[in-house]
Design a protein around this motif. Structure first.
Motif, PDB file in Angstrom:
ATOM      1  N   LEU A  84       5.805  29.509  56.537  1.00 41.05           N
ATOM      2  CA  LEU A  84       4.177  31.237  57.355  1.00 41.05           C
ATOM      3  C   LEU A  84       3.582  30.966  56.521  1.00 41.05           C
ATOM      4  O   LEU A  84       2.255  31.238  57.163  1.00 41.05           O
ATOM      5  CB  LEU A  84       5.245  31.892  57.599  1.00 41.05           C
ATOM      6  CG  LEU A  84       6.414  31.253  58.101  1.00 41.05           C
ATOM      7  CD1 LEU A  84       7.411  32.968  58.206  1.00 41.05           C
ATOM      8  CD2 LEU A  84       6.072  31.840  59.679  1.00 41.05           C
ATOM      9  N   TYR A  85       3.276  30.282  55.357  1.00 43.63           N
ATOM     10  CA  TYR A  85       1.986  30.576  54.380  1.00 43.63           C
ATOM     11  C   TYR A  85       2.042  29.502  53.592  1.00 43.63           C
ATOM     12  O   TYR A  85       3.140  28.772  52.708  1.00 43.63           O
ATOM     13  CB  TYR A  85       2.002  31.909  53.578  1.00 43.63           C
ATOM     14  CG  TYR A  85       2.990  31.714  52.667  1.00 43.63           C
ATOM     15  CD1 TYR A  85       2.815  32.014  51.640  1.00 43.63           C
ATOM     16  CD2 TYR A  85       3.923  32.881  53.163  1.00 43.63           C
ATOM     17  CE1 TYR A  85       3.597  32.175  50.722  1.00 43.63           C
ATOM     18  CE2 TYR A  85       5.003  32.951  52.084  1.00 43.63           C
ATOM     19  CZ  TYR A  85       4.745  33.197  50.691  1.00 43.63           C
ATOM     20  OH  TYR A  85       5.639  32.992  49.921  1.00 43.63           O
ATOM     21  N   GLN A  86       0.648  29.081  52.997  1.00 42.33           N
ATOM     22  CA  GLN A  86       0.812  28.121  51.900  1.00 42.33           C
ATOM     23  C   GLN A  86       0.512  28.555  50.371  1.00 42.33           C
ATOM     24  O   GLN A  86       0.440  29.353  50.366  1.00 42.33           O
ATOM     25  CB  GLN A  86      -0.976  27.283  52.262  1.00 42.33           C
ATOM     26  CG  GLN A  86      -1.044  26.611  53.775  1.00 42.33           C
ATOM     27  CD  GLN A  86      -2.296  25.962  53.965  1.00 42.33           C
ATOM     28  OE1 GLN A  86      -2.188  24.629  53.870  1.00 42.33           O
ATOM     29  NE2 GLN A  86      -3.100  26.612  53.546  1.00 42.33           N
ATOM     30  N   SER A  87       1.660  27.419  49.747  1.00 49.30           N
ATOM     31  CA  SER A  87       2.120  27.687  47.928  1.00 49.30           C
ATOM     32  C   SER A  87       2.014  26.678  47.263  1.00 49.30           C
ATOM     33  O   SER A  87       2.650  25.790  48.033  1.00 49.30           O
ATOM     34  CB  SER A  87       3.028  28.683  48.172  1.00 49.30           C
ATOM     35  OG  SER A  87       3.061  29.454  46.335  1.00 49.30           O
ATOM     36  N   GLY A  88       1.287  26.688  45.662  1.00 45.83           N
ATOM     37  CA  GLY A  88       1.448  25.285  46.163  1.00 45.83           C
ATOM     38  C   GLY A  88       1.741  24.033  46.349  1.00 45.83           C
ATOM     39  O   GLY A  88      -0.158  24.243  46.966  1.00 45.83           O
ATOM     40  N   ALA A  89       2.722  23.236  46.712  1.00 45.38           N
ATOM     41  CA  ALA A  89       2.536  21.654  47.204  1.00 45.38           C
ATOM     42  C   ALA A  89       2.510  22.118  48.658  1.00 45.38           C
ATOM     43  O   ALA A  89       2.545  20.894  49.228  1.00 45.38           O
ATOM     44  CB  ALA A  89       3.131  20.858  46.155  1.00 45.38           C
ATOM     45  N   GLN A  90       3.404  23.138  49.078  1.00 41.17           N
ATOM     46  CA  GLN A  90       3.655  23.348  50.243  1.00 41.17           C
ATOM     47  C   GLN A  90       2.879  23.902  50.745  1.00 41.17           C
ATOM     48  O   GLN A  90       1.876  24.922  51.090  1.00 41.17           O
ATOM     49  CB  GLN A  90       4.587  24.624  49.740  1.00 41.17           C
ATOM     50  CG  GLN A  90       6.261  24.241  49.630  1.00 41.17           C
ATOM     51  CD  GLN A  90       6.828  23.361  50.276  1.00 41.17           C
ATOM     52  OE1 GLN A  90       6.856  22.053  50.185  1.00 41.17           O
ATOM     53  NE2 GLN A  90       7.398  23.168  50.873  1.00 41.17           N
ATOM     54  N   LYS A  91       1.916  22.879  51.572  1.00 41.91           N
ATOM     55  CA  LYS A  91       0.396  23.222  52.340  1.00 41.91           C
ATOM     56  C   LYS A  91       1.169  22.783  53.749  1.00 41.91           C
ATOM     57  O   LYS A  91       1.385  21.858  53.980  1.00 41.91           O
ATOM     58  CB  LYS A  91      -0.630  22.112  51.869  1.00 41.91           C
ATOM     59  CG  LYS A  91      -0.730  22.380  50.502  1.00 41.91           C
ATOM     60  CD  LYS A  91      -1.360  23.786  50.250  1.00 41.91           C
ATOM     61  CE  LYS A  91      -2.435  23.834  48.388  1.00 41.91           C
ATOM     62  NZ  LYS A  91      -2.476  25.581  47.208  1.00 41.91           N
TER      63      LYS A  91
END
Length: 321
Positions: A84-91
């Motif tokens: 649901l939102y981007q964080s670190g490598a989780q784009k």
């Protein structure tokens, strides 16, 4: 087609939607291989099936070699991975666009016959939202390699572990007001997580569903304001619903995205998403086409899990049915 004894690899099977799909598959007699980044976080799924019916394996869709191992020998592959939102490598681009395509490519190379992908209503390559663009790119990547794949596009999904009603109920517990982005007029058609899972197994069991896209929405369309009003009624709280222009809310959202301690209540990209209605298109195939004629309504259902936000509401423990 029966799913009994089919080996089904489910990416993201420990997530909100994925866990309900895993349970439905187990009830249908399928053998389920749950592929997740942290296998220890999926152990709670094992009791949903018989002894040895549900296996948990490590896989990261940003790492193709792990995906190749996870799909080896599978009859069916399901992708439930989404953020649901981007964080670190989780784009968005890495997970929802490239990651989805990697799964489809590996499934094709492994000779997998069926694939089902959970996308979202609003997937649009031209959207101002990176989330919506990445969903559209993921669908396109899947169609390139697995044109027979089934794509499900749910509206907002609700249920005991959801990130919509729970989020705003939690916010209402500590804040005197809730923001109505651009007046709260955006239309939404929330669909129950159990209905999404049922739609998945029915689509996989129906050969006519191959290559089709289904948009999944509940029995009623609401405005964003109406959904917040239902949330407040369910938790027995009164809060000011404050209309705020999205442009004014974005700077605050930016700073909320910067802090690393908790998930931001709202992001700039989600504000962009709220510019467009999130409802089933008039000409789209949906739940009825999969034989689901009486989808679960929001009213009466959210009360069964939002009660914990009431004064003295107690502790919530998820249950599956």
């Amino acid at each position: 087609m029966s799913l009994r004894n089919k080996l089904v690899t489910v990416f993201g099977g420990s997530g909100f939607v994925g866990r309900y799909i895993v349970q439905k598959l187990a009830q249908q007699g399928a053998r389920v291989r749950v592929a997740i980044r942290r296998p220890d976080e999926g152990l709670f799924l094992k009791p949903m099936g018989g002894v040895g019916q549900i296996d948990i394996v490590q896989a990261n869709i940003r790492m193709p070699m792990s995906v190749q191992q996870a799909v080896k020998g599978a009859d069916i592959v399901i992708n439930c991975v989404g953020i649901l939102y981007q964080s670190g490598a989780q784009k968005f681009a890495a997970v929802q666009a490239r990651g989805a395509e990697v799964i489809a490519l590996c499934a094709k190379e492994a000779g997998v016959q069926q694939m089902l992908h959970i996308s979202a209503i609003g997937a649009d390559a031209e959207s101002g939202s990176a989330y919506a663009r990445s969903k559209a790119q993921g669908e396109a990547g899947i169609r390139r390699h697995m044109p027979q794949a089934i794509i499900l596009r749910p509206s907002i999904v609700f249920g005991p572990e959801d990130d919509f009603f729970n989020r705003f109920a939690a916010l209402a517990s500590i804040a005197p007001a809730l923001p109505l982005v651009d007046g709260g007029h955006t239309k939404m058609q929330p669909v129950y997580v159990g209905d999404v899972a049922e739609a998945a197994v029915r689509a996989l069991s129906n050969s006519a569903a191959a290559g089709q896209t289904f948009e999944l929405g509940g029995p009623k369309v609401y405005s964003f304001r109406e959904l917040l009003e239902l949330t407040l009624a369910a938790i027995h709280k009164k809060r000011l619903l404050l209309p705020v222009p999205g442009a004014l809310l974005k700077p605050a959202a930016f700073f909320m995205e910067l802090q690393p301690l908790f998930a931001p209540p709202i992001t700039r990209d989600q504000i962009e998403l709220l510019k467009a209605d999130n409802v089933v298109a008039a000409n789209a195939k949906g739940l009825k086409d999969l034989g689901i004629d009486l989808p679960v309504p929001v009213e009466g259902t959210i009360d069964t899990y939002l009660f914990r936000f009431r004064r003295g509401g107690g502790k919530f423990e998820p249950r599956f049915s």
